[in-house]
Design an enzyme around this catalytic site. Structure first.
Site, short mmCIF file in Angstrom:
data_model
loop_
_atom_site.label_atom_id
_atom_site.label_comp_id
_atom_site.label_asym_id
_atom_site.label_seq_id
_atom_site.Cartn_x
_atom_site.Cartn_y
_atom_site.Cartn_z
CB VAL A 6 -0.88 -0.07 1.13
CG1 VAL A 6 -1.87 1.13 1.35
CG2 VAL A 6 -1.89 -1.07 1.23
CB CYS A 7 2.23 3.35 -1.89
SG CYS A 7 1.85 3.44 -3.45
CB SER A 8 0.00 8.30 -1.34
OG SER A 8 1.10 8.32 -2.29
N GLY A 10 -0.39 3.95 -5.34
CA GLY A 10 -0.02 3.04 -5.91
C GLY A 10 0.88 2.89 -7.00
#
Length: 101
Positions: A6-8, A10
């Site tokens: 998960v990141c801000s 993707g």
């Protein structure tokens, strides 16, 4: 094994996902590894084993834990050094250790 990073947005984890997939293939491991923006994680929870959170969005950890832990999904922050150096093998090992903990 099903792993979500998960990141801000993707995007920043896409290279790491590629390296993790290569490491899984080298090990002969059956793994599904994908990157998601935090906003799409909720719709992608089915059959996940592990959620790894990008170090740059560690502030999302509390909300992500509340979302996934009731479903039995393990959560951790990706090791900052391994993330920064795009060490897919080390992050894959982190996911394996987390699942088996």
């Amino acid at each position: 094994m099903n792993i979500a990073l998960v990141c801000s947005a993707g995007m920043s984890t896409s290279m790491l996902v590629k390296k993790m997939r290569e490491a899984a293939e080298t090990r002969g491991m059956d793994a599904t590894i994908d990157a998601y923006p935090e906003s799409q994680l909720k719709s992608s929870l089915d059959e996940l084993d592990v959620v790894l959170i990008g170090p740059q969005v560690r502030f999302l950890e509390k909300n992500i834990r509340a979302l996934v832990e009731p479903k039995g999904i393990k959560v951790d922050i990706i090791d900052s050094m391994a993330y920064g150096m795009i060490q897919g093998d080390k992050v894959l090992e982190q996911a394996i250790q987390l699942k088996n903990a």
